[in-house]
Design an enzyme around this catalytic site. Sequence first.
Site, PDB file in Angstrom:
ATOM      1  N   PRO A   2       2.418   3.860  -1.639  1.00 13.46           N
ATOM      2  CA  PRO A   2       2.252   4.522  -2.938  1.00 13.46           C
ATOM      3  C   PRO A   2       0.973   5.354  -2.967  1.00 13.46           C
ATOM      4  CG  PRO A   2       2.910   2.243  -3.240  1.00 13.46           C
ATOM      5  CD  PRO A   2       2.612   2.415  -1.782  1.00 13.46           C
ATOM      6  N   GLU A   3       1.082   6.573  -3.503  1.00 16.16           N
ATOM      7  CA  GLU A   3      -0.057   7.467  -3.597  1.00 16.16           C
ATOM      8  C   GLU A   3      -0.454   7.609  -5.067  1.00 16.16           C
ATOM      9  OE1 GLU A   3       0.602  11.052  -1.304  1.00 16.16           O
ATOM     10  OE2 GLU A   3       1.856   9.969   0.124  1.00 16.16           O
ATOM     11  N   HIS A  99      10.109 -12.008  -1.320  1.00 13.53           N
ATOM     12  CA  HIS A  99       8.840 -11.360  -1.001  1.00 13.53           C
ATOM     13  C   HIS A  99       7.835 -11.402  -2.156  1.00 13.53           C
ATOM     14  CE1 HIS A  99      10.763 -10.121   2.640  1.00 13.53           C
ATOM     15  NE2 HIS A  99      11.653  -9.389   2.001  1.00 13.53           N
ATOM     16  N   ARG A 118       5.846  -6.195   3.247  1.00 17.03           N
ATOM     17  CA  ARG A 118       5.076  -6.086   4.486  1.00 17.03           C
ATOM     18  C   ARG A 118       3.776  -6.891   4.454  1.00 17.03           C
ATOM     19  NH1 ARG A 118       6.304  -1.379   7.415  1.00 17.03           N
ATOM     20  NH2 ARG A 118       4.814  -2.180   8.945  1.00 17.03           N
TER      21      ARG A 118
END
Length: 282
Positions: A2-3, A99, A118
């Site tokens: 995400p930016e 997750h 991740r």
Amino acid sequence: MPELPEVETVRRGLNRVTLHRSIVRGDVLLARTLAYPDRPEAFWAGLVNTHLTDWQRRGKYLLGQLAQNDGKAAGYLGVHLRMTGQLLWVDPMEPVPTHCRVRFFLADHHELRYIDQRTFGRLWWVPPDQEPASIITGLQALGPEPFDETFSPTYLKQRLAHSRRPIKNALLDQSLVAGIGNIYADEALFLSGLRPTVLSCQTGPRRLAQLHQAILDVLTTSIESGGTTFSDYRDIYGVNGNYGGVAWVYDREGQPCRRCQTPIQRIKLAGRSAHYCPQCQR
């Protein structure tokens, strides 16, 4: 990862739903998600019985300002989503996904979940007697925000005048400008007509001014679209961002340029992909 537009979208969503609700308890399902304190009991000791008064964004970091019930400052909750992190606002009775890494139980039967496939994302509690940058050390190296007055064509000229890095690599440097990553560097370079391989020091004042405006334009458009979802990013309600459907070049290798129909090309620069139109960008 995400930016800026994605993190800004999450920030705005968190400000809509989490403020002034007490954190009544929490659960850490993966201990290494905590960067500071690294022990769950110490982390919750700082957070339980506080409430969030405001969410701020610095680059790709989220900072939730905390207060005690008497209004006394209680520090900050820091979050970096990294590659696959998500903050989701859910009913506590919803099944917990595989997750899910951290659960925040708030007053009035609400829950904020931190999901991260991740497991690269990190959370911090910053005590009230500390500045966020003293605990979240990544904040120390950040350059100006793109929408700050200090980020200007003149600033870019001064910082890039002696740099022989490709302009795409320079834009990914968080010490130059905070919050821009692979997606919006590619998009801004397309809008400004610059190839990603052009050396920073060879980019003249006129083209730097075009690049500066392109950065602001593409970030504004993406924020209005709720960010970009190509894989894991979601807003706090689990909704995809819509910018990816109108992207000019990013992730469009081999597809026709939306302006000239030339196939979009992809190259590698310092291990990162760069997408561009060989006709529109020089």
